[in-house]
Write a protein that holds these residues in place. Sequence first.
Motif, mmCIF file in Angstrom:
data_model
loop_
_atom_site.group_PDB
_atom_site.id
_atom_site.type_symbol
_atom_site.label_atom_id
_atom_site.label_comp_id
_atom_site.label_asym_id
_atom_site.label_seq_id
_atom_site.Cartn_x
_atom_site.Cartn_y
_atom_site.Cartn_z
ATOM 1 N N PHE A 134 -32.017 5.220 32.097
ATOM 2 C CA PHE A 134 -32.060 4.081 30.948
ATOM 3 C C PHE A 134 -32.271 2.620 31.703
ATOM 4 O O PHE A 134 -33.006 1.657 31.055
ATOM 5 C CB PHE A 134 -30.633 4.118 30.418
ATOM 6 N N GLU A 135 -31.585 2.039 32.659
ATOM 7 C CA GLU A 135 -31.597 0.711 33.137
ATOM 8 C C GLU A 135 -33.055 0.373 33.649
ATOM 9 O O GLU A 135 -33.363 -0.740 33.873
ATOM 10 C CB GLU A 135 -30.538 0.477 34.434
ATOM 11 N N GLU A 136 -33.785 1.391 34.388
ATOM 12 C CA GLU A 136 -34.956 1.154 34.890
ATOM 13 C C GLU A 136 -36.254 1.139 33.817
ATOM 14 O O GLU A 136 -37.229 0.935 34.270
ATOM 15 C CB GLU A 136 -35.296 2.095 35.825
ATOM 16 N N PRO A 154 -43.275 13.737 34.024
ATOM 17 C CA PRO A 154 -43.239 13.533 35.526
ATOM 18 C C PRO A 154 -42.796 12.016 35.864
ATOM 19 O O PRO A 154 -42.046 11.918 36.747
ATOM 20 C CB PRO A 154 -44.440 14.016 36.077
ATOM 21 N N GLU A 155 -43.401 11.055 35.342
ATOM 22 C CA GLU A 155 -43.341 9.726 35.356
ATOM 23 C C GLU A 155 -42.218 9.029 34.673
ATOM 24 O O GLU A 155 -41.997 7.691 35.093
ATOM 25 C CB GLU A 155 -44.512 8.906 35.416
ATOM 26 N N THR A 156 -41.819 9.720 33.728
ATOM 27 C CA THR A 156 -40.618 8.915 32.890
ATOM 28 C C THR A 156 -39.462 9.559 32.657
ATOM 29 O O THR A 156 -38.358 9.112 32.796
ATOM 30 C CB THR A 156 -41.399 8.717 31.333
ATOM 31 N N THR A 157 -39.198 10.812 32.334
ATOM 32 C CA THR A 157 -37.975 11.445 31.938
ATOM 33 C C THR A 157 -37.827 12.771 32.486
ATOM 34 O O THR A 157 -36.748 13.463 32.234
ATOM 35 C CB THR A 157 -38.407 11.871 30.386
ATOM 36 N N LEU A 158 -38.558 13.133 33.701
ATOM 37 C CA LEU A 158 -38.208 14.359 34.135
ATOM 38 C C LEU A 158 -36.762 14.139 35.094
ATOM 39 O O LEU A 158 -36.473 13.510 36.171
ATOM 40 C CB LEU A 158 -39.047 14.648 35.492
ATOM 41 N N GLY A 159 -35.701 15.041 34.591
ATOM 42 C CA GLY A 159 -34.399 15.022 35.158
ATOM 43 C C GLY A 159 -33.462 13.797 34.776
ATOM 44 O O GLY A 159 -32.135 13.844 34.980
ATOM 45 N N THR A 160 -33.738 13.137 33.843
ATOM 46 C CA THR A 160 -33.247 11.917 33.493
ATOM 47 C C THR A 160 -32.693 11.790 31.835
ATOM 48 O O THR A 160 -32.413 10.913 31.351
ATOM 49 C CB THR A 160 -33.655 10.807 33.850
ATOM 50 N N THR A 206 -21.471 6.477 26.499
ATOM 51 C CA THR A 206 -21.492 5.433 27.475
ATOM 52 C C THR A 206 -22.171 5.788 28.661
ATOM 53 O O THR A 206 -22.635 4.703 29.618
ATOM 54 C CB THR A 206 -19.874 5.076 27.852
ATOM 55 N N ASP A 207 -22.818 7.125 28.654
ATOM 56 C CA ASP A 207 -23.509 7.510 29.868
ATOM 57 C C ASP A 207 -24.745 7.607 29.624
ATOM 58 O O ASP A 207 -25.671 7.973 30.315
ATOM 59 C CB ASP A 207 -22.825 8.816 30.407
ATOM 60 N N LEU A 241 -30.447 9.262 30.380
ATOM 61 C CA LEU A 241 -29.227 8.923 31.232
ATOM 62 C C LEU A 241 -29.064 7.710 31.725
ATOM 63 O O LEU A 241 -30.176 7.117 32.199
ATOM 64 C CB LEU A 241 -29.183 10.024 32.260
ATOM 65 N N LYS A 242 -27.985 7.039 31.868
ATOM 66 C CA LYS A 242 -27.717 5.643 32.752
ATOM 67 C C LYS A 242 -27.604 6.129 34.086
ATOM 68 O O LYS A 242 -27.299 7.480 34.635
ATOM 69 C CB LYS A 242 -26.742 4.980 32.265
ATOM 70 N N ARG A 243 -27.743 5.288 35.213
ATOM 71 C CA ARG A 243 -27.787 5.538 36.552
ATOM 72 C C ARG A 243 -26.379 6.060 36.961
ATOM 73 O O ARG A 243 -25.429 5.274 36.565
ATOM 74 C CB ARG A 243 -28.156 4.245 37.450
ATOM 75 N N PRO A 244 -26.197 7.161 37.686
ATOM 76 C CA PRO A 244 -24.791 7.263 37.882
ATOM 77 C C PRO A 244 -24.106 6.069 38.734
ATOM 78 O O PRO A 244 -24.636 5.580 39.640
ATOM 79 C CB PRO A 244 -24.927 8.704 38.910
#
Length: 203
Positions: free
Chosen positions: A59-61, A126-132, A170-171, A199-202
Amino acid sequence: MNVVGGGADPAFDVRSAHSGCEISPEPGPHCQAFSPRHQTCLTRQHTERQGADMPGLYFEEFEPGLVIDHPTRRTVSEYDNVLFSSLTLNLAPLHLDAEYSKDTEFGQRLVNSLYILGLVCGVPVPETTLGTTVANLGFEEITFPKPVFHGDTIHVRTEIIGKRESKSRTDAGIVFFRHLGLNQRDEIVCDARRNGLMLKRPS
């Protein structure tokens, strides 16, 4: 996606890594080496940090104004169109019947627009949302300005048009995407605006 540069950096800073792209005034060697439009450096730098298995952005990126021209292209075939229409029980002759379609204003079969929508939203993963990504929250607007025919080659451009904090989590936060599908003549064939819970960065 080609990755240029060193390995993972746990202290990765989005703005410094993204310098030289169109949303930043200063030139950056990674941007110049990777894309003539200097717009996909952020994604590649994130891939360096996180590894090729999970190249999605947190999210932050996601910065409003970021534009990504995705490298994957897809030439749409008769098989794609007939299979998708059959699987979804869309029996419209405009998709399936060549003889019927000869006498329409298009003179040939049209590719199913929902297949195109799925393609235009799938190519950016692949460039935006994969895994996040947590979930796709919905679509605000979808238009199909031009028809797609068998043999057309589709490429996709993603624009980040905004983001906000989640009211219930919040996550994660909500990112507002615009996906543009373009044919080989750079005509827009699909324009989709959607909202994703990212997702936000862990910590």
